[in-house]
Write a protein that holds these residues in place. Structure first.
Motif, PDB file in Angstrom:
ATOM      1  N   SER A 173      -2.271 -10.117  -0.191  1.00 53.65           N
ATOM      2  CA  SER A 173      -1.231 -11.107  -0.475  1.00 53.65           C
ATOM      3  C   SER A 173       0.160 -10.497  -0.344  1.00 53.65           C
ATOM      4  O   SER A 173       1.091 -11.150   0.155  1.00 53.65           O
ATOM      5  N   HIS A 174       0.315  -9.251  -0.770  1.00 52.19           N
ATOM      6  CA  HIS A 174       1.616  -8.598  -0.632  1.00 52.19           C
ATOM      7  C   HIS A 174       1.960  -8.364   0.838  1.00 52.19           C
ATOM      8  O   HIS A 174       3.127  -8.493   1.242  1.00 52.19           O
ATOM      9  N   GLU A 175       0.975  -8.038   1.620  1.00 55.99           N
ATOM     10  CA  GLU A 175       1.216  -7.859   3.050  1.00 55.99           C
ATOM     11  C   GLU A 175       1.660  -9.165   3.689  1.00 55.99           C
ATOM     12  O   GLU A 175       2.580  -9.187   4.525  1.00 55.99           O
ATOM     13  N   ARG A 176       1.010 -10.281   3.308  1.00 58.15           N
ATOM     14  CA  ARG A 176       1.386 -11.581   3.872  1.00 58.15           C
ATOM     15  C   ARG A 176       2.820 -11.947   3.509  1.00 58.15           C
ATOM     16  O   ARG A 176       3.530 -12.580   4.288  1.00 58.15           O
ATOM     17  N   LEU A 177       3.250 -11.556   2.301  1.00 56.92           N
ATOM     18  CA  LEU A 177       4.606 -11.871   1.854  1.00 56.92           C
ATOM     19  C   LEU A 177       5.641 -10.908   2.415  1.00 56.92           C
ATOM     20  O   LEU A 177       6.844 -11.107   2.242  1.00 56.92           O
ATOM     21  N   GLY A 178       5.179  -9.869   3.086  1.00 56.82           N
ATOM     22  CA  GLY A 178       6.096  -8.899   3.679  1.00 56.82           C
ATOM     23  C   GLY A 178       6.606  -7.860   2.711  1.00 56.82           C
ATOM     24  O   GLY A 178       7.617  -7.193   2.972  1.00 56.82           O
ATOM     25  N   PHE A 179       5.924  -7.689   1.574  1.00 53.10           N
ATOM     26  CA  PHE A 179       6.334  -6.697   0.588  1.00 53.10           C
ATOM     27  C   PHE A 179       5.714  -5.336   0.923  1.00 53.10           C
ATOM     28  O   PHE A 179       4.519  -5.250   1.242  1.00 53.10           O
ATOM     29  N   THR A 180       6.511  -4.300   0.805  1.00 57.60           N
ATOM     30  CA  THR A 180       5.984  -2.942   0.890  1.00 57.60           C
ATOM     31  C   THR A 180       5.924  -2.386  -0.525  1.00 57.60           C
ATOM     32  O   THR A 180       6.952  -2.034  -1.109  1.00 57.60           O
ATOM     33  N   ILE A 181       4.741  -2.351  -1.078  1.00 57.25           N
ATOM     34  CA  ILE A 181       4.568  -1.918  -2.469  1.00 57.25           C
ATOM     35  C   ILE A 181       3.500  -0.837  -2.511  1.00 57.25           C
ATOM     36  O   ILE A 181       2.429  -0.973  -1.933  1.00 57.25           O
ATOM     37  N   HIS A 182       3.815   0.235  -3.209  1.00 56.19           N
ATOM     38  CA  HIS A 182       2.890   1.344  -3.346  1.00 56.19           C
ATOM     39  C   HIS A 182       2.338   1.348  -4.778  1.00 56.19           C
ATOM     40  O   HIS A 182       3.058   1.649  -5.734  1.00 56.19           O
ATOM     41  N   PHE A 183       1.070   0.978  -4.914  1.00 53.57           N
ATOM     42  CA  PHE A 183       0.423   1.018  -6.217  1.00 53.57           C
ATOM     43  C   PHE A 183      -0.006   2.459  -6.498  1.00 53.57           C
ATOM     44  O   PHE A 183      -0.400   3.198  -5.593  1.00 53.57           O
ATOM     45  N   ARG A 184       0.062   2.846  -7.763  1.00 53.90           N
ATOM     46  CA  ARG A 184      -0.290   4.203  -8.152  1.00 53.90           C
ATOM     47  C   ARG A 184      -1.420   4.206  -9.172  1.00 53.90           C
ATOM     48  O   ARG A 184      -1.523   3.287  -9.995  1.00 53.90           O
ATOM     49  N   THR A 185      -2.207   5.263  -9.145  1.00 56.85           N
ATOM     50  CA  THR A 185      -3.202   5.479 -10.192  1.00 56.85           C
ATOM     51  C   THR A 185      -2.499   6.104 -11.392  1.00 56.85           C
ATOM     52  O   THR A 185      -1.369   6.623 -11.280  1.00 56.85           O
ATOM     53  N   SER A 186      -3.165   6.098 -12.535  1.00 59.97           N
ATOM     54  CA  SER A 186      -2.562   6.704 -13.723  1.00 59.97           C
ATOM     55  C   SER A 186      -2.295   8.185 -13.498  1.00 59.97           C
ATOM     56  O   SER A 186      -1.277   8.724 -13.956  1.00 59.97           O
ATOM     57  N   GLY A 187      -3.193   8.855 -12.768  1.00 65.07           N
ATOM     58  CA  GLY A 187      -2.985  10.272 -12.487  1.00 65.07           C
ATOM     59  C   GLY A 187      -1.736  10.521 -11.668  1.00 65.07           C
ATOM     60  O   GLY A 187      -0.990  11.484 -11.910  1.00 65.07           O
ATOM     61  N   GLN A 188      -1.466   9.653 -10.694  1.00 65.09           N
ATOM     62  CA  GLN A 188      -0.267   9.803  -9.872  1.00 65.09           C
ATOM     63  C   GLN A 188       0.999   9.547 -10.676  1.00 65.09           C
ATOM     64  O   GLN A 188       2.035  10.175 -10.428  1.00 65.09           O
ATOM     65  N   VAL A 189       0.939   8.650 -11.639  1.00 65.07           N
ATOM     66  CA  VAL A 189       2.117   8.376 -12.467  1.00 65.07           C
ATOM     67  C   VAL A 189       2.367   9.534 -13.421  1.00 65.07           C
ATOM     68  O   VAL A 189       3.517   9.958 -13.617  1.00 65.07           O
ATOM     69  N   VAL A 190       1.325  10.078 -14.008  1.00 69.25           N
ATOM     70  CA  VAL A 190       1.468  11.217 -14.918  1.00 69.25           C
ATOM     71  C   VAL A 190       2.171  12.372 -14.219  1.00 69.25           C
ATOM     72  O   VAL A 190       3.024  13.055 -14.804  1.00 69.25           O
TER      73      VAL A 190
END
Length: 258
Positions: free
Chosen positions: A196-213
């Protein structure tokens, strides 16, 4: 301006019942809620989290805030909570949505000498360090609260921006991060959200909890550590939802002395 183009900032405003959004934004929010019924509440949970954090930090005496990607909603702006706790605090809003910037400048920027509105590529937040207005408005030799509320604009493997920001921050400063994470959802929902984000043209990078830590490496995390938005120092006014369904991992780290 393309009024039929969806804006993340205006979706944020729509979820809170604001008036600075268009039909395309409301339709995108509706479609998001078809994927997950918690989508609208997740944006509300983030908004509530923002106010709890800035209120807490302002009450500790911190009086400089640089906030990236707040969405600048038409109701309940962060500086209002900051100034209720610390009337002399200086606040910089950094956004890239041109509509929300224009609205904020018209309604906020002209009414307070303690607030500045700055255009910024949220994928390159450290570039703001070179902005002449920010350099004269913010004293980086003193503690500053830097809120990266759009860290999902930065690829997980791009540490250069964060390194530059941290290098500019004085001891006693606080780095506050909210990161979009799908750790709380199953694979089907995760795949639908990404599509859905791709269809809307959004570039969003989701992170795992480990990547946020990892983003807080070397900092002293304030209690309760890295948690979902509704779990950061709740005050009883949080929207009712399973914490992990907020999709926002949040934490505040303090730069130690030396």
């Amino acid at each position: 301006m393309e009024l039929d183009r969806v804006s993340q900032a205006r979706m944020y405003d729509a979820a809170q019942g604001g008036k600075q959004n268009f039909s395309a934004d409301r339709e995108a929010l509706r479609l998001s809620e078809e994927i997950s019924t918690d989508a609208g509440n997740a944006l509300i949970a983030h908004h509530q989290h923002v106010h709890r954090v800035v209120r807490h930090l302002a009450l500790t005496g911190l009086d400089q805030f640089v906030l990236y990607g707040t969405g600048l909603p038409s109701t309940g702006l962060a500086h209002q909570s900051i100034h209720a706790a610390c009337p002399t605090a200086r606040v910089v809003y950094a956004e890239q949505d041109t509509f929300m910037l224009a609205h904020a400048e018209a309604t906020v920027g002209r009414t307070s000498d303690l607030v500045r509105i700055v255009s910024c590529d949220l994928a390159a937040p450290a570039d703001l360090l070179d902005d002449p207005m920010v350099r004269t408005f913010v004293d980086w030799r003193q503690p500053v609260v830097v809120g990266l509320l759009a860290v999902h604009s930065i690829p997980p493997d791009d540490i250069g921006q964060l390194t530059r920001l941290r290098a500019a921050m004085a001891p006693g400063s606080h780095l506050w991060i909210t990161a979009l994470s799908l750790d709380g959802y199953g694979p089907t929902v995760r795949e639908e959200v990404l599509r859905s984000h791709e269809r809307l043209g959004f570039t969003i990078h989701f992170r795992t909890s480990g990547q946020v830590v990892e983003l807080f490496d070397g900092l002293d995390l304030l209690e309760p550590g890295l948690v979902w938005a509704t779990q950061w120092r709740p005050d009883g006014t949080e929207v009712a939802m399973a914490p992990e369904c907020s999709a926002w991992l949040c934490g505040v780290g303090r730069l130690p002395a030396g």
